[in-house]
Design a protein around this motif. Structure first.
Motif, PDB file in Angstrom:
ATOM      1  N   LEU B  99     -15.706   8.554 -13.554  1.00 57.80           N
ATOM      2  CA  LEU B  99     -14.998   9.195 -14.673  1.00 57.80           C
ATOM      3  C   LEU B  99     -14.620  10.618 -14.276  1.00 57.80           C
ATOM      4  N   ILE B 100     -13.371  10.965 -14.529  1.00 58.72           N
ATOM      5  CA  ILE B 100     -12.926  12.357 -14.356  1.00 58.72           C
ATOM      6  C   ILE B 100     -12.329  12.791 -15.689  1.00 58.72           C
ATOM      7  N   ILE B 101     -12.889  13.831 -16.281  1.00 62.05           N
ATOM      8  CA  ILE B 101     -12.282  14.382 -17.499  1.00 62.05           C
ATOM      9  C   ILE B 101     -11.819  15.797 -17.190  1.00 62.05           C
ATOM     10  N   HIS B 102     -10.537  16.046 -17.360  1.00 62.71           N
ATOM     11  CA  HIS B 102     -10.036  17.415 -17.235  1.00 62.71           C
ATOM     12  C   HIS B 102      -9.950  18.014 -18.632  1.00 62.71           C
ATOM     13  N   VAL B 103     -10.698  19.071 -18.856  1.00 60.93           N
ATOM     14  CA  VAL B 103     -10.756  19.728 -20.159  1.00 60.93           C
ATOM     15  C   VAL B 103      -9.854  20.961 -20.123  1.00 60.93           C
ATOM     16  N   HIS B 104      -8.964  21.046 -21.091  1.00 62.69           N
ATOM     17  CA  HIS B 104      -8.018  22.163 -21.072  1.00 62.69           C
ATOM     18  C   HIS B 104      -7.502  22.448 -22.467  1.00 62.69           C
ATOM     19  N   SER B 105      -6.986  23.646 -22.622  1.00 57.21           N
ATOM     20  CA  SER B 105      -6.320  24.015 -23.861  1.00 57.21           C
ATOM     21  C   SER B 105      -4.853  24.308 -23.562  1.00 57.21           C
ATOM     22  N   THR B 106      -4.604  25.072 -22.498  1.00 55.80           N
ATOM     23  CA  THR B 106      -3.225  25.331 -22.066  1.00 55.80           C
ATOM     24  C   THR B 106      -2.686  24.104 -21.340  1.00 55.80           C
ATOM     25  N   LEU B 107      -1.374  24.040 -21.208  1.00 53.99           N
ATOM     26  CA  LEU B 107      -0.762  22.910 -20.507  1.00 53.99           C
ATOM     27  C   LEU B 107      -0.621  23.225 -19.030  1.00 53.99           C
ATOM     28  N   ASP B 108      -0.765  22.197 -18.214  1.00 50.25           N
ATOM     29  CA  ASP B 108      -0.380  22.345 -16.821  1.00 50.25           C
ATOM     30  C   ASP B 108       1.152  22.387 -16.785  1.00 50.25           C
ATOM     31  N   GLU B 109       1.698  22.599 -15.620  1.00 51.73           N
ATOM     32  CA  GLU B 109       3.121  22.915 -15.589  1.00 51.73           C
ATOM     33  C   GLU B 109       4.058  21.721 -15.510  1.00 51.73           C
ATOM     34  N   THR B 110       3.538  20.538 -15.249  1.00 53.47           N
ATOM     35  CA  THR B 110       4.473  19.417 -15.177  1.00 53.47           C
ATOM     36  C   THR B 110       4.538  18.723 -16.531  1.00 53.47           C
ATOM     37  N   ILE B 111       5.700  18.209 -16.848  1.00 54.11           N
ATOM     38  CA  ILE B 111       5.877  17.662 -18.190  1.00 54.11           C
ATOM     39  C   ILE B 111       5.132  16.357 -18.386  1.00 54.11           C
ATOM     40  N   SER B 112       5.026  15.564 -17.348  1.00 60.08           N
ATOM     41  CA  SER B 112       4.369  14.271 -17.538  1.00 60.08           C
ATOM     42  C   SER B 112       3.236  14.043 -16.549  1.00 60.08           C
ATOM     43  N   GLY B 113       2.834  15.087 -15.854  1.00 64.39           N
ATOM     44  CA  GLY B 113       1.810  14.926 -14.833  1.00 64.39           C
ATOM     45  C   GLY B 113       0.405  14.864 -15.408  1.00 64.39           C
ATOM     46  N   SER B 114      -0.551  14.551 -14.527  1.00 66.53           N
ATOM     47  CA  SER B 114      -1.955  14.459 -14.927  1.00 66.53           C
ATOM     48  C   SER B 114      -2.804  15.247 -13.942  1.00 66.53           C
ATOM     49  N   VAL B 115      -3.492  16.264 -14.436  1.00 68.03           N
ATOM     50  CA  VAL B 115      -4.394  17.030 -13.573  1.00 68.03           C
ATOM     51  C   VAL B 115      -5.575  16.155 -13.150  1.00 68.03           C
ATOM     52  N   ALA B 116      -6.096  15.366 -14.098  1.00 65.87           N
ATOM     53  CA  ALA B 116      -7.216  14.474 -13.757  1.00 65.87           C
ATOM     54  C   ALA B 116      -6.783  13.471 -12.692  1.00 65.87           C
ATOM     55  N   GLY B 117      -5.557  12.965 -12.819  1.00 65.26           N
ATOM     56  CA  GLY B 117      -5.021  12.038 -11.822  1.00 65.26           C
ATOM     57  C   GLY B 117      -4.828  12.723 -10.480  1.00 65.26           C
ATOM     58  N   ARG B 118      -4.430  13.995 -10.524  1.00 61.88           N
ATOM     59  CA  ARG B 118      -4.264  14.747  -9.280  1.00 61.88           C
ATOM     60  C   ARG B 118      -5.603  14.938  -8.585  1.00 61.88           C
ATOM     61  N   ILE B 119      -6.637  15.257  -9.360  1.00 61.52           N
ATOM     62  CA  ILE B 119      -7.984  15.412  -8.791  1.00 61.52           C
ATOM     63  C   ILE B 119      -8.422  14.080  -8.170  1.00 61.52           C
ATOM     64  N   GLN B 120      -8.168  12.989  -8.896  1.00 63.46           N
ATOM     65  CA  GLN B 120      -8.515  11.665  -8.371  1.00 63.46           C
ATOM     66  C   GLN B 120      -7.840  11.420  -7.022  1.00 63.46           C
ATOM     67  N   HIS B 121      -6.558  11.731  -6.993  1.00 65.67           N
ATOM     68  CA  HIS B 121      -5.774  11.444  -5.796  1.00 65.67           C
ATOM     69  C   HIS B 121      -6.184  12.332  -4.629  1.00 65.67           C
ATOM     70  N   GLU B 122      -6.238  13.638  -4.891  1.00 63.91           N
ATOM     71  CA  GLU B 122      -6.491  14.596  -3.799  1.00 63.91           C
ATOM     72  C   GLU B 122      -7.905  14.448  -3.241  1.00 63.91           C
ATOM     73  N   LEU B 123      -8.843  14.063  -4.081  1.00 61.49           N
ATOM     74  CA  LEU B 123     -10.235  13.993  -3.627  1.00 61.49           C
ATOM     75  C   LEU B 123     -10.678  12.562  -3.321  1.00 61.49           C
ATOM     76  N   GLY B 124      -9.753  11.622  -3.452  1.00 62.12           N
ATOM     77  CA  GLY B 124     -10.065  10.244  -3.076  1.00 62.12           C
ATOM     78  C   GLY B 124     -11.106   9.579  -3.959  1.00 62.12           C
ATOM     79  N   LEU B 125     -11.026   9.848  -5.266  1.00 63.51           N
ATOM     80  CA  LEU B 125     -12.023   9.278  -6.192  1.00 63.51           C
ATOM     81  C   LEU B 125     -11.479   7.954  -6.729  1.00 63.51           C
ATOM     82  N   ARG B 126     -11.496   6.968  -5.872  1.00 63.76           N
ATOM     83  CA  ARG B 126     -10.743   5.739  -6.105  1.00 63.76           C
ATOM     84  C   ARG B 126     -11.190   4.975  -7.340  1.00 63.76           C
ATOM     85  N   ASN B 127     -12.456   5.079  -7.681  1.00 61.67           N
ATOM     86  CA  ASN B 127     -12.970   4.235  -8.761  1.00 61.67           C
ATOM     87  C   ASN B 127     -13.076   4.942 -10.102  1.00 61.67           C
ATOM     88  N   ALA B 128     -12.454   6.088 -10.211  1.00 54.45           N
ATOM     89  CA  ALA B 128     -12.626   6.869 -11.439  1.00 54.45           C
ATOM     90  C   ALA B 128     -11.532   6.575 -12.464  1.00 54.45           C
TER      91      ALA B 128
END
Lengths: 333, 328
Positions: B99-128
């Protein structure tokens, strides 16, 4: 290209279901031709939307995302013979279009909470899985109820509103979206139905999403995997948690990509009419509200014992999900 | 009792910068999507231009707060915190993070992107399963912990959970909401698992929202009054009850970065005057979504006391309140 899939997991508590639900679509209904004409696109582009199954869409010109959410909740409360706002212990807001939620540090769910006097509730919003966020909200609701971290009801509220008409349609004019909100009251020992399996898989290489800025990079990747991914989660959820002999009545799709959904039905060994496609034409893709809109329009919340429906969802940032709902068991004796 | 073990916490706090005005000054190309006509609700007060009285409400006499370098996004802060945390634990197989939960109040800069998905991808957390928890201002961490505990104990989640909190304030958002209340940029990450010996444990987490105190852009200054004191004390009491403890059991208390008289009132009402308050270093503004986790990190690295139990609490601008109890 790396493939990163999350793993679906079974639930220990099987009596959680959707007790009541509602949706809200804005008053302005347009045909795809009217929308295309209004925004300076071509007849050919309207024809492309038609060919993809789209006919009409709903556009919120004068309501905020919070106001739309409140409209959906008001309808939900109105649909119940009695309703105690204090039974709501958690409000889970979810959305795909974060860019039209109130600005930080404001909170849309707290606004909804205040509007209806849900004074016993705690709340938060689930996002980043875009249109699949609603299934994560159901997963969260069930986990909270399963472990009695919430004992009463969990209210799932979705609200999605486009900021810019360019974002309403995909670049090749095969899908168009509506603004919409939905509300679902999730409770233990639900009378109308029970939540079965929830499978969510995330193709994280697409984390940047398919937006104008990332289009060239991600659109090909998305097209390569999306229907395989959709089929995978739908099949996984249908195979997970329900006994032999469960009769799946229909597949409730996200309201876009008619041909893709027919392909999924075929791979499942089903006829095309297994997919409830009416709302692709009538309503358009209503982001996180699609599951509730389709559930209510296709026959309602009440499912007989032994019958089930499967809800399929897809996003534009790598997330795919499916959830099954089935009838409650017959009372013993 | 439901609880979970805290394997580790790591934070990324940008250097202090001179406080340059209530409104965040950096303009990011990625925020262009909220310039659309239909996105006016994503603006403070739903207005592009604010009048003098609205601006005056946000006056703040803070001198410096942590501000991330221009071009550094909320997602960058989150990813850096998560990466540096996992690098500390090479023995933990990344496949075990479910499980990866990204907790935030402000928005990241992409309109449809996912920070949690980016963390998953960049860190190779395949099963999260990666998703965001938002719109709880600074108390999203408590909601994320509530969810993680529910996922662990319901059997929906096996292995580990990664909770990553970050915020980066960009124009047109306001950092400041009153004379002493300014929100900075930061990222922090925690690695959690269901109860496991040898690690500190979170033995209770509670949070609640008070719509009446949802003050963000209601035309009122963030002034802590008796209602805030009462509600904070209620949430703290609920956390203690959930942990089956009394206030006397708490040895260390970690408070939000807010005016001392408010903190003192909450301590008094909660019966926590006896507890050791972690010494506040130079006042550095509030660390936004990451604040609770940075507080947690402080308790885990503190050598002030061998106290059995620590209590961490927060209050945000959306009427959000949260508290948790940590067993060392």
């Amino acid at each position: 290209m790396s493939h990163a899939w999350s793993v679906s997991a079974r639930t220990p508590r099987t009596d959680v279901g959707v007790e009541a639900a509602s949706y809200y679509l804005p008053a302005e209904r347009l045909t795809v031709e009217e929308w295309v004409k209004r925004h300076g696109y071509t007849d050919k582009q309207a024809a492309s939307l038609r060919a993809s199954g789209h006919s009409e869409l709903y556009v919120a010109n004068d309501l905020t995302a919070v106001e739309m959410a409140c409209c959906a909740v008001e309808r939900l409360i109105g649909s119940l013979p009695s309703f105690d706002p204090l039974q709501v212990e958690v409000i889970i807001h979810c959305c795909s279009t974060q860019h039209t939620t109130p600005p930080a540090p404001y909170s849309a769910p707290v606004c909804v909470q205040g509007e209806f006097g849900f004074n016993n509730a705690r709340c938060f919003s689930i996002c980043q899985l875009n249109c699949v966020s609603v299934l994560a909200a159901f997963k969260a609701a069930r986990a909270l109820l399963s472990e009695r971290r919430a004992c009463g009801a969990v209210l799932i509220v979705s609200s999605d509103r486009e900021s810019n008409e360019e974002y309403r349609v995909n670049t090749d004019f095969t899908a168009i979206g509506s603004d919409a909100a939905s509300a679902a009251l999730v409770v233990p020992e639900s009378a109308p139905n029970r939540i079965g399996a929830i499978a969510i898989k995330n193709y994280s290489a697409l984390n940047a999403g398919v937006s104008l800025a990332t289009l060239q990079k991600n659109i090909v990747r998305q097209r390569l995997i999306e229907w395989t991914a959709v089929h995978d989660v739908v099949r996984t959820s249908m195979n997970d948690g329900l006994g032999e002999g469960t009769a799946f009545l229909r597949l409730l799709p996200s309201n876009l990509g008619e041909r893709g959904w027919f392909g999924v039905a075929k791979r499942l060994g089903r006829e095309p009419d297994f997919v409830y496609t009416k709302n692709i034409g009538d309503k358009g893709h209503a982001s996180c509200a699609d599951p509730i809109i389709n559930l209510l329009d296709s026959g309602g919340l009440y499912l007989p014992g032994g019958a089930a429906v499967v809800i399929g969802c897809q996003s534009n940032n790598g997330a795919y999900g499916a959830m099954t709902l089935h009838g409650p068991p017959k009372p013993e004796g | 009792m439901q609880e979970m073990s805290i394997i580790g916490v790591h934070s990324v706090i940008p250097p202090l910068q001179p406080f340059a005005g209530a409104r965040a000054t950096e303009k990011a190309n990625g925020y262009a999507f909220i310039l659309s006509e239909g996105a006016v609700d994503a603006f403070p007060y739903s207005a592009r231009r604010l009048n003098e009285s609205q601006l005056a409400l946000h006056h703040c006499d803070e001198t410096q707060i942590p501000i991330a370098a221009p071009g550094t996004s909320s997602g960058d802060l989150a990813l850096q915190a998560a990466r540096e945390l996992l690098d500390k634990y090479p023995e933990i197989a990344r496949e075990h993070i479910g499980l990866i939960i990204h907790v935030h109040s402000t928005l990241d800069e992409t309109i449809s992107g996912s920070v949690a998905g980016r963390i998953q991808h960049e860190l190779g957390l395949r099963n999260a399963l990666p998703f965001g928890v938002s719109q709880q201002h600074v108390c999203g961490f408590f909601a994320a912990c509530d969810l993680a505990m529910a996922f662990f104990s319901s059997g929906e989640l096996h292995g580990l959970a990664l909770i990553v909190c970050s915020d980066k304030w960009l124009s047109p958002l306001f950092r400041a909401h009153g004379p002493k209340i300014a929100f900075g940029d930061a990222g922090a990450a925690a690695l959690l698992r269901s109860t496991d010996g040898g690690y500190p444990r979170m033995v209770a987490v509670t949070y609640r929202s008070e719509p009446e105190l949802n003050a963000a852009y209601n035309g009122v200054t963030m002034q802590f009054d008796d209602r805030h004191v009462q509600t904070a004390a209620k949430v703290i009491a609920a956390a203690l009850t959930a942990a089956d403890l009394s206030s006397r059991d708490i040895g260390i208390i970690i408070e939000p970065t807010y005016p001392p008289n408010f903190l003192q009132s909450v301590s008094e009402l909660s019966g926590l005057q006896h507890a050791q308050h972690l010494p506040r270093s130079q006042h550095i503004g509030h660390l936004s979504a990451a604040a609770a986790l940075v507080g947690l990190q402080k308790t885990m690295t503190s050598d002030l006391s061998q106290a059995d139990y620590s209590l961490l609490w927060q209050v945000g601008m959306a009427g959000d309140f949260g508290a948790c109890v940590i067993k060392s």
